[in-house]
Scaffold this motif. Sequence first.
Motif, PDB file in Angstrom:
ATOM      1  N   HIS A  49     -73.231 -76.801  31.516  1.00 60.91           N
ATOM      2  CA  HIS A  49     -73.913 -76.619  32.310  1.00 60.91           C
ATOM      3  C   HIS A  49     -75.190 -75.955  31.106  1.00 60.91           C
ATOM      4  N   ASN A  53     -78.547 -78.952  30.476  1.00 60.71           N
ATOM      5  CA  ASN A  53     -79.469 -78.536  30.883  1.00 60.71           C
ATOM      6  C   ASN A  53     -80.120 -78.529  29.403  1.00 60.71           C
ATOM      7  N   GLY A  58     -81.673 -80.876  32.213  1.00 58.13           N
ATOM      8  CA  GLY A  58     -81.271 -81.188  33.800  1.00 58.13           C
ATOM      9  C   GLY A  58     -79.877 -81.969  35.007  1.00 58.13           C
TER      10      GLY A  58
END
Length: 180
Positions: A49, A53, A58
């Motif tokens: 993640h 991001n 994102g």
Amino acid sequence: MPRLDNLLQTVADRDNPDYVEAEGPFLCVNRPWLGKGYYFWDNLIDRAHWWGNSHYDGKYMICQAFADINEDEYLDLAGNMEQLHNFENWYKAINASYGGEVKTVSFVIAKLIRDDNFPFKAIRVLSENCGGDDHKIPFVPNSKSFLNLCPPMQICIYAKDIIQDYHIIFPEIYSMDWCI
């Protein structure tokens, strides 16, 4: 035979989940710091993640896979001290042969491959400075020494044929089986 479970690859979300699952995993072509290969985060989704991001603003997908590999084809520079020591010796020898000019990890790997001294299909490393401090517990107050509960481990696989069951797990909308 070790099984590398829960390999996580972060890719740009271009609204093409069918293509991603059919064609993935994807070869790293933009500054491959461990050489040309298929890069995965080892087990911890927080790092996948973080990459999405920080590198895809994102808008990303996380794909999961596994790989079966013979122990002698796996270079573990994050957990095998003997292999880490051997790599340091290779690095020192290569640096010395180039007049002591500091070389990168990818340069060392490429040189070993060119000289036919790299029998590995995958490499695992601890990748510093990848993510925040939210998983770090200090050993001593106000110290830079810490225990990292989410260490940024990366695996680069050089042989695509050992990667199996590549599928999207994030965002969930792409991983759901819909019933009509």
